[in-house]
Design a protein around this motif. Structure first.
Motif, PDB file in Angstrom:
ATOM      1  N   TYR A 189       0.817  -1.144   0.128  1.00 52.29           N
ATOM      2  CA  TYR A 189      -0.042   0.065  -0.067  1.00 52.29           C
ATOM      3  C   TYR A 189       0.842   1.103  -0.095  1.00 52.29           C
ATOM      4  CZ  TYR A 189      -3.643  -3.103   1.852  1.00 52.29           C
ATOM      5  OH  TYR A 189      -4.480  -4.230   1.800  1.00 52.29           O
ATOM      6  N   GLY A 190       0.528   2.135  -0.559  1.00 55.56           N
ATOM      7  CA  GLY A 190       1.385   3.334  -0.793  1.00 55.56           C
ATOM      8  C   GLY A 190       1.242   4.229  -2.011  1.00 55.56           C
ATOM      9  N   PHE A 191       2.084   4.783  -2.750  1.00 59.96           N
ATOM     10  CA  PHE A 191       1.988   5.792  -3.674  1.00 59.96           C
ATOM     11  C   PHE A 191       2.915   5.270  -4.992  1.00 59.96           C
ATOM     12  CE2 PHE A 191       0.647   7.598  -0.012  1.00 59.96           C
ATOM     13  CZ  PHE A 191      -0.518   8.473  -0.509  1.00 59.96           C
ATOM     14  N   ASP A 192       2.533   5.450  -6.166  1.00 60.52           N
ATOM     15  CA  ASP A 192       3.469   4.858  -7.286  1.00 60.52           C
ATOM     16  C   ASP A 192       4.285   6.265  -7.430  1.00 60.52           C
ATOM     17  OD1 ASP A 192       1.676   6.723  -8.912  1.00 60.52           O
ATOM     18  OD2 ASP A 192       0.889   4.882 -10.072  1.00 60.52           O
ATOM     19  N   LYS A 193       5.049   6.175  -8.638  1.00 60.82           N
ATOM     20  CA  LYS A 193       5.987   7.088  -9.060  1.00 60.82           C
ATOM     21  C   LYS A 193       5.279   8.328  -9.495  1.00 60.82           C
ATOM     22  CE  LYS A 193       6.354   5.700 -13.833  1.00 60.82           C
ATOM     23  NZ  LYS A 193       6.587   4.597 -14.778  1.00 60.82           N
ATOM     24  N   ASP A 194       3.920   8.273  -9.865  1.00 59.58           N
ATOM     25  CA  ASP A 194       3.026   9.514 -10.140  1.00 59.58           C
ATOM     26  C   ASP A 194       2.349   9.972  -9.057  1.00 59.58           C
ATOM     27  OD1 ASP A 194       3.970   9.338 -12.799  1.00 59.58           O
ATOM     28  OD2 ASP A 194       2.689   7.682 -13.254  1.00 59.58           O
ATOM     29  N   LYS A 195       2.497   9.424  -7.877  1.00 60.03           N
ATOM     30  CA  LYS A 195       1.936   9.959  -6.680  1.00 60.03           C
ATOM     31  C   LYS A 195       0.677   9.631  -6.594  1.00 60.03           C
ATOM     32  CE  LYS A 195       5.851  11.778  -5.403  1.00 60.03           C
ATOM     33  NZ  LYS A 195       6.787  10.675  -4.927  1.00 60.03           N
ATOM     34  N   ARG A 196       0.040   8.564  -7.240  1.00 63.61           N
ATOM     35  CA  ARG A 196      -1.233   7.892  -6.988  1.00 63.61           C
ATOM     36  C   ARG A 196      -1.256   6.817  -5.895  1.00 63.61           C
ATOM     37  NH1 ARG A 196      -2.124   5.979 -13.195  1.00 63.61           N
ATOM     38  NH2 ARG A 196      -0.298   5.147 -12.507  1.00 63.61           N
ATOM     39  N   LYS A 197      -2.335   6.917  -5.412  1.00 64.60           N
ATOM     40  CA  LYS A 197      -2.270   6.204  -4.195  1.00 64.60           C
ATOM     41  C   LYS A 197      -2.769   4.702  -4.775  1.00 64.60           C
ATOM     42  CE  LYS A 197      -4.693   5.267   0.345  1.00 64.60           C
ATOM     43  NZ  LYS A 197      -5.649   6.000   1.260  1.00 64.60           N
ATOM     44  N   VAL A 198      -2.046   3.503  -4.466  1.00 63.05           N
ATOM     45  CA  VAL A 198      -1.966   2.219  -4.846  1.00 63.05           C
ATOM     46  C   VAL A 198      -2.074   1.189  -4.062  1.00 63.05           C
ATOM     47  CG1 VAL A 198      -0.901   2.945  -7.106  1.00 63.05           C
ATOM     48  CG2 VAL A 198       0.291   2.082  -5.330  1.00 63.05           C
ATOM     49  N   GLU A 199      -2.624   0.026  -4.355  1.00 66.43           N
ATOM     50  CA  GLU A 199      -2.611  -1.164  -3.626  1.00 66.43           C
ATOM     51  C   GLU A 199      -2.051  -2.153  -4.726  1.00 66.43           C
ATOM     52  OE1 GLU A 199      -5.523  -4.411  -1.459  1.00 66.43           O
ATOM     53  OE2 GLU A 199      -6.094  -2.655  -1.795  1.00 66.43           O
ATOM     54  N   ILE A 200      -1.094  -2.856  -4.396  1.00 64.37           N
ATOM     55  CA  ILE A 200      -0.742  -3.735  -5.489  1.00 64.37           C
ATOM     56  C   ILE A 200      -0.097  -5.151  -4.873  1.00 64.37           C
ATOM     57  CG2 ILE A 200       1.027  -4.216  -7.642  1.00 64.37           C
ATOM     58  CD1 ILE A 200       1.453  -1.133  -7.366  1.00 64.37           C
ATOM     59  N   TYR A 201      -0.541  -6.018  -5.726  1.00 65.67           N
ATOM     60  CA  TYR A 201      -0.063  -7.366  -5.254  1.00 65.67           C
ATOM     61  C   TYR A 201       0.816  -7.929  -6.258  1.00 65.67           C
ATOM     62  CZ  TYR A 201      -4.559  -7.730  -2.658  1.00 65.67           C
ATOM     63  OH  TYR A 201      -5.441  -7.507  -1.842  1.00 65.67           O
ATOM     64  N   HIS A 202       1.915  -8.482  -5.545  1.00 64.88           N
ATOM     65  CA  HIS A 202       3.057  -8.946  -6.795  1.00 64.88           C
ATOM     66  C   HIS A 202       3.733 -10.425  -6.240  1.00 64.88           C
ATOM     67  CE1 HIS A 202       4.514  -4.862  -7.676  1.00 64.88           C
ATOM     68  NE2 HIS A 202       4.172  -4.666  -6.413  1.00 64.88           N
ATOM     69  N   ASP A 203       3.754 -10.924  -7.201  1.00 69.46           N
ATOM     70  CA  ASP A 203       4.324 -12.469  -7.263  1.00 69.46           C
ATOM     71  C   ASP A 203       5.829 -12.198  -6.646  1.00 69.46           C
ATOM     72  OD1 ASP A 203       5.940 -14.908  -7.894  1.00 69.46           O
ATOM     73  OD2 ASP A 203       4.519 -15.244  -9.388  1.00 69.46           O
ATOM     74  N   PRO A 204       5.954 -13.049  -5.395  1.00 73.23           N
ATOM     75  CA  PRO A 204       6.965 -12.618  -4.661  1.00 73.23           C
ATOM     76  C   PRO A 204       8.355 -13.654  -5.300  1.00 73.23           C
ATOM     77  CG  PRO A 204       5.889 -14.528  -3.548  1.00 73.23           C
ATOM     78  CD  PRO A 204       4.813 -13.625  -4.771  1.00 73.23           C
ATOM     79  N   VAL A 205       8.026 -14.467  -6.172  1.00 69.49           N
ATOM     80  CA  VAL A 205       9.252 -14.960  -7.112  1.00 69.49           C
ATOM     81  C   VAL A 205       9.600 -14.188  -8.038  1.00 69.49           C
ATOM     82  CG1 VAL A 205       9.647 -17.073  -8.212  1.00 69.49           C
ATOM     83  CG2 VAL A 205       8.297 -17.521  -6.414  1.00 69.49           C
ATOM     84  N   SER A 206       8.657 -13.758  -9.082  1.00 68.53           N
ATOM     85  CA  SER A 206       9.088 -13.143 -10.032  1.00 68.53           C
ATOM     86  C   SER A 206       9.063 -11.588 -10.012  1.00 68.53           C
ATOM     87  CB  SER A 206       8.082 -13.414 -11.609  1.00 68.53           C
ATOM     88  OG  SER A 206       6.880 -12.569 -11.137  1.00 68.53           O
ATOM     89  N   GLY A 207       8.388 -11.203  -9.159  1.00 65.13           N
ATOM     90  CA  GLY A 207       8.067  -9.635  -8.602  1.00 65.13           C
ATOM     91  C   GLY A 207       7.132  -8.856  -9.589  1.00 65.13           C
ATOM     92  N   LYS A 208       6.555  -9.698 -10.430  1.00 65.42           N
ATOM     93  CA  LYS A 208       5.590  -9.205 -11.377  1.00 65.42           C
ATOM     94  C   LYS A 208       4.293  -8.716 -10.435  1.00 65.42           C
ATOM     95  CE  LYS A 208       7.178 -11.092 -15.656  1.00 65.42           C
ATOM     96  NZ  LYS A 208       6.923 -12.009 -16.730  1.00 65.42           N
ATOM     97  N   ALA A 209       3.823  -7.542 -10.921  1.00 58.84           N
ATOM     98  CA  ALA A 209       2.263  -7.170 -10.355  1.00 58.84           C
ATOM     99  C   ALA A 209       1.113  -8.266 -10.784  1.00 58.84           C
ATOM    100  CB  ALA A 209       2.051  -5.816 -10.568  1.00 58.84           C
TER     101      ALA A 209
END
Length: 88
Positions: A61-81
Motif C-alpha cells: 500500500y502506498g504511492f506510485d511514481k506518479d504519486k497515485r495511491k495504490v494497492e498492488i499484489y506482487h508475485d514474490p518469486v518473479s516480482g511481477k504485479a
C-alpha cells in the motif's frame, strides 16, 4: 427467503475480500522482502505498508511514481504485479 439470502451473503463475504493467489513456490524461492521493497522504492514507489498475504503475495500500500495511491499484489518469486488497484 431473506434469511437464506442473508446467510449466503455472510458466507460469501470473506471470499469477496480475498486477494489473488500469487504463487505456490516454496518461500526459499521468493525474493528477499526488504530487497524487493528497496527495488520498488528505487523505481519511485513510496511504501506505506507491506505484507505477505494468505494468497502468497507481497502486497504493498502506498504511492506510485506518479504519486497515485495504490494497492498492488506482487508475485514474490518473479516480482511481477498480479493485481493493481489505483485508489486516486
Amino acid at each position: 427467503m431473506r434469511k437464506i439470502l442473508l446467510l449466503s451473503l455472510i458466507v460469501a463475504s470473506p471470499l469477496a475480500l480475498a486477494g489473488p493467489q500469487c504463487t505456490t513456490e516454496q518461500r526459499a524461492q521468493w525474493q528477499d522482502p526488504q530487497a524487493f521493497q528497496d527495488q520498488l522504492k528505487a523505481q519511485g514507489y513510496e511504501i506505506s505498508k507491506f505484507k505477505i498475504t494468505d494468497g502468497n503475495c507481497y502486497e504493498i500500500y502506498g504511492f506510485d511514481k506518479d504519486k497515485r495511491k495504490v494497492e498492488i499484489y506482487h508475485d514474490p518469486v518473479s516480482g511481477k504485479a498480479v493485481k493493481t488497484e489505483i485508489k486516486g
